[in-house]
Design a protein around this motif. Structure first.
Motif, PDB file in Angstrom:
ATOM      1  N   MET A  27       0.835  -1.201   0.000  1.00  0.00           N
ATOM      2  CA  MET A  27       0.000   0.000   0.000  1.00  0.00           C
ATOM      3  C   MET A  27       0.870   1.251   0.000  1.00  0.00           C
ATOM      4  N   ASP A  28       0.566   2.162  -0.895  1.00  0.00           N
ATOM      5  CA  ASP A  28       1.332   3.394  -1.015  1.00  0.00           C
ATOM      6  C   ASP A  28       0.904   4.380   0.079  1.00  0.00           C
ATOM      7  N   TYR A  29       1.880   5.089   0.665  1.00  0.00           N
ATOM      8  CA  TYR A  29       1.610   6.021   1.770  1.00  0.00           C
ATOM      9  C   TYR A  29       0.647   7.118   1.346  1.00  0.00           C
ATOM     10  N   LEU A  30       0.897   7.746   0.175  1.00  0.00           N
ATOM     11  CA  LEU A  30       0.064   8.859  -0.260  1.00  0.00           C
ATOM     12  C   LEU A  30      -1.363   8.403  -0.565  1.00  0.00           C
ATOM     13  N   LYS A  31      -1.493   7.185  -1.102  1.00  0.00           N
ATOM     14  CA  LYS A  31      -2.833   6.679  -1.396  1.00  0.00           C
ATOM     15  C   LYS A  31      -3.620   6.449  -0.104  1.00  0.00           C
ATOM     16  N   VAL A  32      -2.944   5.913   0.903  1.00  0.00           N
ATOM     17  CA  VAL A  32      -3.615   5.694   2.186  1.00  0.00           C
ATOM     18  C   VAL A  32      -3.978   7.025   2.824  1.00  0.00           C
ATOM     19  N   LYS A  33      -3.089   8.009   2.727  1.00  0.00           N
ATOM     20  CA  LYS A  33      -3.357   9.336   3.288  1.00  0.00           C
ATOM     21  C   LYS A  33      -4.549   9.986   2.590  1.00  0.00           C
ATOM     22  N   LYS A  34      -4.590   9.870   1.268  1.00  0.00           N
ATOM     23  CA  LYS A  34      -5.712  10.428   0.513  1.00  0.00           C
ATOM     24  C   LYS A  34      -7.013   9.710   0.856  1.00  0.00           C
ATOM     25  N   LEU A  35      -6.928   8.403   1.061  1.00  0.00           N
ATOM     26  CA  LEU A  35      -8.109   7.632   1.430  1.00  0.00           C
ATOM     27  C   LEU A  35      -8.643   8.066   2.790  1.00  0.00           C
ATOM     28  N   LYS A  36      -7.746   8.298   3.735  1.00  0.00           N
ATOM     29  CA  LYS A  36      -8.149   8.713   5.072  1.00  0.00           C
ATOM     30  C   LYS A  36      -8.816  10.073   5.051  1.00  0.00           C
ATOM     31  N   GLU A  37      -8.337  10.959   4.182  1.00  0.00           N
ATOM     32  CA  GLU A  37      -8.853  12.332   4.172  1.00  0.00           C
ATOM     33  C   GLU A  37     -10.142  12.484   3.365  1.00  0.00           C
ATOM     34  N   GLY A  38     -10.345  11.628   2.353  1.00  0.00           N
ATOM     35  CA  GLY A  38     -11.480  11.879   1.462  1.00  0.00           C
ATOM     36  C   GLY A  38     -12.484  10.766   1.311  1.00  0.00           C
ATOM     37  N   ASP A  39     -12.191   9.548   1.759  1.00  0.00           N
ATOM     38  CA  ASP A  39     -13.134   8.456   1.553  1.00  0.00           C
ATOM     39  C   ASP A  39     -14.320   8.585   2.509  1.00  0.00           C
ATOM     40  N   PRO A  40     -15.567   8.563   1.988  1.00  0.00           N
ATOM     41  CA  PRO A  40     -16.744   8.721   2.856  1.00  0.00           C
ATOM     42  C   PRO A  40     -16.883   7.612   3.902  1.00  0.00           C
ATOM     43  N   SER A  41     -16.409   6.397   3.602  1.00  0.00           N
ATOM     44  CA  SER A  41     -16.517   5.310   4.581  1.00  0.00           C
ATOM     45  C   SER A  41     -15.696   5.616   5.830  1.00  0.00           C
ATOM     46  N   ILE A  42     -14.468   6.098   5.622  1.00  0.00           N
ATOM     47  CA  ILE A  42     -13.603   6.437   6.758  1.00  0.00           C
ATOM     48  C   ILE A  42     -14.113   7.700   7.454  1.00  0.00           C
ATOM     49  N   LYS A  43     -14.646   8.654   6.680  1.00  0.00           N
ATOM     50  CA  LYS A  43     -15.216   9.857   7.283  1.00  0.00           C
ATOM     51  C   LYS A  43     -16.391   9.502   8.187  1.00  0.00           C
ATOM     52  N   LEU A  44     -17.165   8.508   7.785  1.00  0.00           N
ATOM     53  CA  LEU A  44     -18.288   8.070   8.611  1.00  0.00           C
ATOM     54  C   LEU A  44     -17.796   7.487   9.930  1.00  0.00           C
ATOM     55  N   LEU A  45     -16.745   6.687   9.885  1.00  0.00           N
ATOM     56  CA  LEU A  45     -16.210   6.088  11.107  1.00  0.00           C
ATOM     57  C   LEU A  45     -15.587   7.138  12.023  1.00  0.00           C
ATOM     58  N   ASN A  46     -15.034   8.213  11.439  1.00  0.00           N
ATOM     59  CA  ASN A  46     -14.381   9.258  12.230  1.00  0.00           C
ATOM     60  C   ASN A  46     -15.321  10.387  12.643  1.00  0.00           C
ATOM     61  N   ALA A  47     -16.572  10.354  12.173  1.00  0.00           N
ATOM     62  CA  ALA A  47     -17.507  11.445  12.499  1.00  0.00           C
ATOM     63  C   ALA A  47     -17.792  11.488  13.994  1.00  0.00           C
ATOM     64  N   ASP A  48     -18.045  12.696  14.506  1.00  0.00           N
ATOM     65  CA  ASP A  48     -18.315  12.860  15.942  1.00  0.00           C
ATOM     66  C   ASP A  48     -19.548  12.078  16.384  1.00  0.00           C
ATOM     67  N   ASN A  49     -20.575  12.048  15.543  1.00  0.00           N
ATOM     68  CA  ASN A  49     -21.805  11.328  15.895  1.00  0.00           C
ATOM     69  C   ASN A  49     -21.914  10.008  15.133  1.00  0.00           C
ATOM     70  N   SER A  50     -20.774   9.386  14.840  1.00  0.00           N
ATOM     71  CA  SER A  50     -20.774   8.119  14.103  1.00  0.00           C
ATOM     72  C   SER A  50     -21.585   7.024  14.817  1.00  0.00           C
ATOM     73  N   PRO A  51     -21.572   6.918  16.159  1.00  0.00           N
ATOM     74  CA  PRO A  51     -22.426   5.893  16.791  1.00  0.00           C
ATOM     75  C   PRO A  51     -23.903   6.071  16.461  1.00  0.00           C
ATOM     76  N   LEU A  52     -24.357   7.342  16.423  1.00  0.00           N
ATOM     77  CA  LEU A  52     -25.745   7.601  16.069  1.00  0.00           C
ATOM     78  C   LEU A  52     -26.016   7.192  14.623  1.00  0.00           C
ATOM     79  N   ILE A  53     -25.141   7.606  13.721  1.00  0.00           N
ATOM     80  CA  ILE A  53     -25.362   7.342  12.296  1.00  0.00           C
ATOM     81  C   ILE A  53     -25.356   5.847  12.023  1.00  0.00           C
TER      82      ILE A  53
END
Length: 479
Positions: free
Chosen positions: A1-27
């Motif tokens: 896995m490429d570092y930049l690809k993983v970094k871009k995935l963490k910053e922009g992928d909606p699946s990861i954004k959902l897990l990191n959201a403040d109210n993710s347990p509610l969602i």
């Protein structure tokens, strides 16, 4: 896995954004309850808002957790964040469904939370062995190897037949039954998640096409070449070929009947009855797969409609531009008709002029004269017409047709209109077919597949006529 690809995935992928959201347990908890636990593909805005309001009230009163915003605001935020997708129905009602990003997140969280009672290994190893046999023996260049394997299978089948004739059974153990049932349900969940991803890929293609359509400087040939090439690549890829083969298999009535029989026999097994309450996927397997496939087709049809509108608009604008240029030429010619250019060669044509001789024209053809004759109008009489025709009208009872459909769905998870007509022949002509179409159009569980046509034989007992019609495939599904 490429570092930049993983970094871009963490910053922009909606699946990861959902897990990191403040109210993710509610969602996550709310969406999983509404869509996955209830096996629901989509919910109306009113229903989802009402359910969310009740859920927020429960968290506040029972758990002491308070979320201050209104349910409609949460749904709007979740839609903008690509956790939900909204659409308008034909009657202007907003419906919500999970995006494939949310499907992935829910699937991953579910696997983290739920502890499997056992991890089956035997059934998966047997699946690998059987698949390897299929790959090896069906693609070998040595006919002897293939023949030996077929003889071996023949001997095993003959032995099973002898045991069955002698009344000897060799059933699976309880563990084997539960393991295989668990693998089937997990595979089905994976397939439904994969369909969401396929639908997402087509939506991305549709979105890219829409962006290019609004560019004024793009040519028709360029966008058509790119879109058609992309569709051909998708269709000719392994994923596209597998999807097409899957869809053809799912639309086969013979395969569907066999599948219904296998599911019915499986669900009667005692060990399955004990564990099937944990998952309701197998009962609705065919219906869910059909709806997932139809959704992919609808997105593809949307892309075709966009291209059609684009071509019509471009053709209209180009014709309008040509007429404007001709009008400008006429205006300039009229202005300089009294003062023509002094230079001899004021206009040059790069290609050769085409000369059309007078004798090359076709001869004149006189118009055909229409002969009219005047007939004497005779006054009519009430005795000249048969009033019995007014009393011999017939009507189609839609409730009777709906009863036929429900009767067949008691033994089938889904049934095609062609199969219904074979069981209950049409006796009132095209009116009866139109009634079936109206029932399917108003039934959210029915599927109208415009990509596949079926030929049906119908009759009309009043006119004593029998004829065939060709129409899109219609499938009625059990609720």
């Amino acid at each position: 896995m490429d570092y930049l690809k993983v970094k871009k995935l963490k910053e922009g992928d909606p699946s990861i954004k959902l897990l990191n959201a403040d109210n993710s347990p509610l969602i996550i908890s709310f969406l999983y309850q509404q869509f996955k636990e209830k096996n629901t593909l989509e919910l109306s805005k009113d229903d989802l808002e009402s359910n969310l309001s009740n859920y927020l009230y429960y968290l506040k009163t029972q758990e002491g957790i308070e979320y201050p915003r209104q349910p409609a605001e949460y749904l709007e935020d979740w839609t903008n964040s690509e956790y939900l997708r909204s659409r308008y129905s034909t009657n202007d009602v907003i419906y919500y469904e999970l995006t494939h990003h949310t499907e992935k997140a829910l699937y991953w969280v579910k696997n983290l939370i739920e502890t499997r009672k056992f991890v089956g290994t035997e059934s998966r190893l047997l699946t690998i062995i059987n698949t390897l046999k299929e790959l090896a023996y069906k693609n070998t260049n040595n006919p002897t190897e293939r023949l030996n394997e077929l003889k071996k299978q023949k001997q095993e089948i003959e032995l099973e037949i002898e045991k069955a004739e002698a009344g000897i059974t060799d059933p699976l153990t309880d563990t084997q039954i539960r393991e295989r049932y668990s693998d089937i349900c997990k595979t089905l969940d994976d397939m439904l998640t994969d369909f969401k991803e396929i639908e997402h890929n087509f939506r991305l293609l549709d979105m890219e096409t829409r962006k290019k359509l609004i560019q004024k400087d793009i040519q028709k040939g360029e966008i058509l070449d790119e879109v058609v090439s992309t569709e051909d690549d998708i269709r000719n890829s392994d994923q596209g070929k597998s999807l097409e083969a899957f869809w053809n298999l799912l639309q086969s009535q013979e395969q569907l009947d066999e599948l219904d029989k296998l599911i019915e026999m499986t669900l009667t097994i005692q060990q399955i009855q004990e564990v099937k309450q944990q998952s309701f996927t197998l009962e609705d397997m065919v219906i869910k797969l059909s709806r997932a496939g139809v959704k992919v087709q609808k997105v593809n049809h949307s892309l075709a409609e966009q291209l059609s509108r684009f071509l019509d608009n471009r053709t209209y604008l180009e014709n309008k531009r040509i007429m404007d240029i001709l009008s400008d030429i006429k205006s300039i010619a009229f202005e300089i008709k009294d003062t023509p250019p002094t230079e001899a060669n004021f206009l040059e044509i790069s290609s050769k002029a085409e000369i059309e001789m007078v004798m090359n024209r076709s001869l004149w053809t006189p118009k055909t004269m229409t002969n009219l004759r005047k007939e004497e109008i005779v006054l009519g009489s009430p005795d000249d017409s048969d009033a019995l025709i007014l009393y011999n009208q017939f009507s189609v009872d839609k409730r009777e047709l709906e009863g036929r459909i429900q009767e067949l769905l008691e033994t089938h998870s889904q049934i095609s209109l062609r199969k219904i007509i074979e069981t209950h022949p049409v006796k009132k002509g095209i009116d009866e077919i139109l009634a079936y179409i109206e029932i399917a159009s108003n039934d959210k569980k029915a599927v109208i597949n415009e990509d596949l046509s079926e030929i049906m034989i119908i009759s009309n007992t009043i006119s004593q006529k029998r004829f065939w019609i060709q129409m899109p495939q219609i499938i009625f599904c059990r609720s």
